[in-house]
Design a protein around this motif. Sequence first.
Motif, mmCIF file in Angstrom:
data_model
loop_
_atom_site.group_PDB
_atom_site.id
_atom_site.type_symbol
_atom_site.label_atom_id
_atom_site.label_comp_id
_atom_site.label_asym_id
_atom_site.label_seq_id
_atom_site.Cartn_x
_atom_site.Cartn_y
_atom_site.Cartn_z
ATOM 1 N N LEU A 16 2.165 -54.721 80.542
ATOM 2 C CA LEU A 16 1.423 -54.395 81.925
ATOM 3 C C LEU A 16 0.496 -55.253 82.134
ATOM 4 O O LEU A 16 -0.038 -55.902 81.383
ATOM 5 C CB LEU A 16 0.748 -53.087 81.648
ATOM 6 C CG LEU A 16 0.029 -52.376 82.843
ATOM 7 C CD1 LEU A 16 0.798 -52.129 84.060
ATOM 8 C CD2 LEU A 16 -1.087 -51.338 82.687
ATOM 9 N N VAL A 17 0.410 -55.680 83.540
ATOM 10 C CA VAL A 17 -0.597 -56.818 83.911
ATOM 11 C C VAL A 17 -1.333 -55.880 85.281
ATOM 12 O O VAL A 17 -0.647 -55.565 85.860
ATOM 13 C CB VAL A 17 0.029 -58.171 84.433
ATOM 14 C CG1 VAL A 17 -1.167 -58.911 84.994
ATOM 15 C CG2 VAL A 17 0.366 -58.862 83.422
ATOM 16 N N VAL A 18 -2.612 -55.710 84.973
ATOM 17 C CA VAL A 18 -3.729 -54.961 86.000
ATOM 18 C C VAL A 18 -4.057 -56.441 86.725
ATOM 19 O O VAL A 18 -5.091 -56.963 86.016
ATOM 20 C CB VAL A 18 -4.428 -53.959 85.230
ATOM 21 C CG1 VAL A 18 -5.454 -53.476 86.269
ATOM 22 C CG2 VAL A 18 -3.573 -53.034 84.455
ATOM 23 N N GLY A 19 -3.956 -56.385 87.892
ATOM 24 C CA GLY A 19 -4.779 -57.460 88.644
ATOM 25 C C GLY A 19 -3.408 -58.411 89.303
ATOM 26 O O GLY A 19 -2.392 -58.386 88.766
ATOM 27 N N GLY A 20 -3.754 -58.923 90.611
ATOM 28 C CA GLY A 20 -2.506 -59.599 91.418
ATOM 29 C C GLY A 20 -3.166 -61.015 91.905
ATOM 30 O O GLY A 20 -2.340 -61.519 92.696
ATOM 31 N N GLY A 21 -4.087 -61.477 91.422
ATOM 32 C CA GLY A 21 -4.391 -62.900 91.722
ATOM 33 C C GLY A 21 -3.770 -63.876 91.046
ATOM 34 O O GLY A 21 -2.957 -63.778 90.322
ATOM 35 N N GLN A 22 -4.494 -65.075 91.285
ATOM 36 C CA GLN A 22 -3.669 -66.289 90.767
ATOM 37 C C GLN A 22 -3.885 -66.371 88.858
ATOM 38 O O GLN A 22 -3.204 -66.632 88.199
ATOM 39 C CB GLN A 22 -4.614 -67.525 91.266
ATOM 40 C CG GLN A 22 -4.107 -68.073 92.513
ATOM 41 C CD GLN A 22 -2.685 -68.193 92.797
ATOM 42 O OE1 GLN A 22 -1.835 -68.704 91.843
ATOM 43 N NE2 GLN A 22 -2.115 -67.811 93.970
ATOM 44 N N VAL A 23 -4.992 -65.852 88.587
ATOM 45 C CA VAL A 23 -5.133 -65.695 86.987
ATOM 46 C C VAL A 23 -3.934 -64.823 86.721
ATOM 47 O O VAL A 23 -3.366 -65.179 85.573
ATOM 48 C CB VAL A 23 -6.452 -65.309 86.547
ATOM 49 C CG1 VAL A 23 -6.605 -64.986 85.212
ATOM 50 C CG2 VAL A 23 -7.802 -66.128 87.289
ATOM 51 N N ALA A 24 -3.845 -63.555 87.236
ATOM 52 C CA ALA A 24 -2.856 -62.581 86.680
ATOM 53 C C ALA A 24 -1.618 -63.204 86.604
ATOM 54 O O ALA A 24 -0.544 -63.085 86.086
ATOM 55 C CB ALA A 24 -2.959 -61.315 87.645
ATOM 56 N N LEU A 75 2.112 -54.374 75.231
ATOM 57 C CA LEU A 75 1.040 -55.214 75.390
ATOM 58 C C LEU A 75 0.391 -55.121 76.897
ATOM 59 O O LEU A 75 1.276 -54.788 77.824
ATOM 60 C CB LEU A 75 1.356 -56.514 75.139
ATOM 61 C CG LEU A 75 0.443 -57.803 75.138
ATOM 62 C CD1 LEU A 75 0.584 -58.798 74.114
ATOM 63 C CD2 LEU A 75 0.314 -58.389 76.626
ATOM 64 N N VAL A 76 -1.019 -55.031 77.050
ATOM 65 C CA VAL A 76 -1.473 -55.222 78.362
ATOM 66 C C VAL A 76 -2.435 -56.369 78.660
ATOM 67 O O VAL A 76 -3.094 -56.551 77.861
ATOM 68 C CB VAL A 76 -2.186 -53.977 78.566
ATOM 69 C CG1 VAL A 76 -3.337 -53.602 77.500
ATOM 70 C CG2 VAL A 76 -2.801 -53.731 79.920
ATOM 71 N N ILE A 77 -2.665 -56.986 80.007
ATOM 72 C CA ILE A 77 -3.652 -57.762 80.249
ATOM 73 C C ILE A 77 -4.122 -57.472 81.543
ATOM 74 O O ILE A 77 -3.496 -56.907 82.317
ATOM 75 C CB ILE A 77 -2.832 -59.025 80.450
ATOM 76 C CG1 ILE A 77 -2.125 -59.827 79.018
ATOM 77 C CG2 ILE A 77 -3.851 -59.977 81.106
ATOM 78 C CD1 ILE A 77 -1.400 -61.155 79.165
ATOM 79 N N ALA A 78 -5.533 -57.550 81.514
ATOM 80 C CA ALA A 78 -6.046 -57.027 82.765
ATOM 81 C C ALA A 78 -6.774 -58.237 83.226
ATOM 82 O O ALA A 78 -7.579 -58.944 82.635
ATOM 83 C CB ALA A 78 -7.174 -55.973 82.380
ATOM 84 N N ALA A 79 -6.323 -58.605 84.459
ATOM 85 C CA ALA A 79 -6.955 -59.882 85.115
ATOM 86 C C ALA A 79 -7.636 -59.376 86.508
ATOM 87 O O ALA A 79 -7.188 -59.767 87.632
ATOM 88 C CB ALA A 79 -5.976 -60.986 85.322
ATOM 89 N N THR A 80 -8.659 -58.633 86.395
ATOM 90 C CA THR A 80 -9.334 -58.121 87.335
ATOM 91 C C THR A 80 -10.758 -58.163 87.328
ATOM 92 O O THR A 80 -11.268 -58.375 85.991
ATOM 93 C CB THR A 80 -9.165 -56.622 87.707
ATOM 94 O OG1 THR A 80 -9.850 -55.862 88.645
ATOM 95 C CG2 THR A 80 -9.250 -55.973 86.270
ATOM 96 N N ASP A 81 -11.614 -58.424 88.327
ATOM 97 C CA ASP A 81 -13.059 -58.538 88.259
ATOM 98 C C ASP A 81 -13.832 -57.423 88.385
ATOM 99 O O ASP A 81 -15.129 -57.333 88.174
ATOM 100 C CB ASP A 81 -13.580 -59.362 89.425
ATOM 101 C CG ASP A 81 -13.059 -60.849 89.372
ATOM 102 O OD1 ASP A 81 -12.789 -61.413 88.152
ATOM 103 O OD2 ASP A 81 -12.797 -61.336 90.435
ATOM 104 N N ASP A 82 -13.087 -56.209 88.337
ATOM 105 C CA ASP A 82 -13.751 -54.650 88.514
ATOM 106 C C ASP A 82 -14.319 -54.465 87.333
ATOM 107 O O ASP A 82 -13.403 -53.998 86.195
ATOM 108 C CB ASP A 82 -12.816 -53.821 88.829
ATOM 109 C CG ASP A 82 -13.232 -52.521 89.354
ATOM 110 O OD1 ASP A 82 -14.318 -51.987 88.595
ATOM 111 O OD2 ASP A 82 -12.995 -51.797 90.356
ATOM 112 N N PRO A 83 -15.486 -54.501 86.936
ATOM 113 C CA PRO A 83 -15.853 -53.848 85.400
ATOM 114 C C PRO A 83 -15.445 -52.619 85.016
ATOM 115 O O PRO A 83 -15.237 -52.274 83.968
ATOM 116 C CB PRO A 83 -17.435 -53.980 85.609
ATOM 117 C CG PRO A 83 -17.594 -54.863 86.741
ATOM 118 C CD PRO A 83 -16.595 -54.557 87.640
#
Length: 212
Positions: A16-24, A75-83
């Motif tokens: 899972l990837v949480v976030g949808g920007g260029q880093v994600a 596995l999970v990666i969170a690529a978001t700026d929301d604390p």
Amino acid sequence: MKYYPLFLKLAGKKCLVVGGGQVAARKIASLLEAEAQVRVVSPQVCEEIRLAAQEGRLELEMRGYRPGDLRGMRLVIAATDDPAVQEAVFSEAEALGIPCNVVDKPEYCSFIVPSVVKSGDLTIAISTSGASPALARRLREELEGSFGPEWGRFLELMRRWRREILSRGLPASEREAIFKKLAYSPIPQWLAEGREDKVAEFIAPLGLSLRE
């Protein structure tokens, strides 16, 4: 903090990837290269992610993260700026025992993603244990100049030669001597120079060849 280095086999595994920007998008590209089954959850995504979803290379849900999204994930990666989302994703991952990386938040990471140098199947991972990602990038850039495509080709040959040598039923000491001779040889340099004749001359006494 100390980390234990390892390479994960993610082919066919749900990530899972949480976030949808260029880093994600960069994180997703690495997961797809590892042949993982990628699911993306984000209310907005960049064009790269949208196209990948249209092509069927990943599963996309255009919404915010919800508790329960991590069930069944390897596995999970969170690529978001929301604390709040960062903390929630990490807390759920910890509760479920799922490896989690929250980008640029080492306190919410059970693993870190190294800088990587690749040449074919050769992968060199570089980590500063989170102390300086910029230094890790510098080291990666320096190593990229030292490990060109000839190393990927060398590894392909070594894989085939290893199978052949193992099939001969040689004593372990004799096998290891051959493996060491090959591994410490100038073969990568000869391949880079296009001198396959030199490679052929070197391996002939070992009963090996460049061709299948």
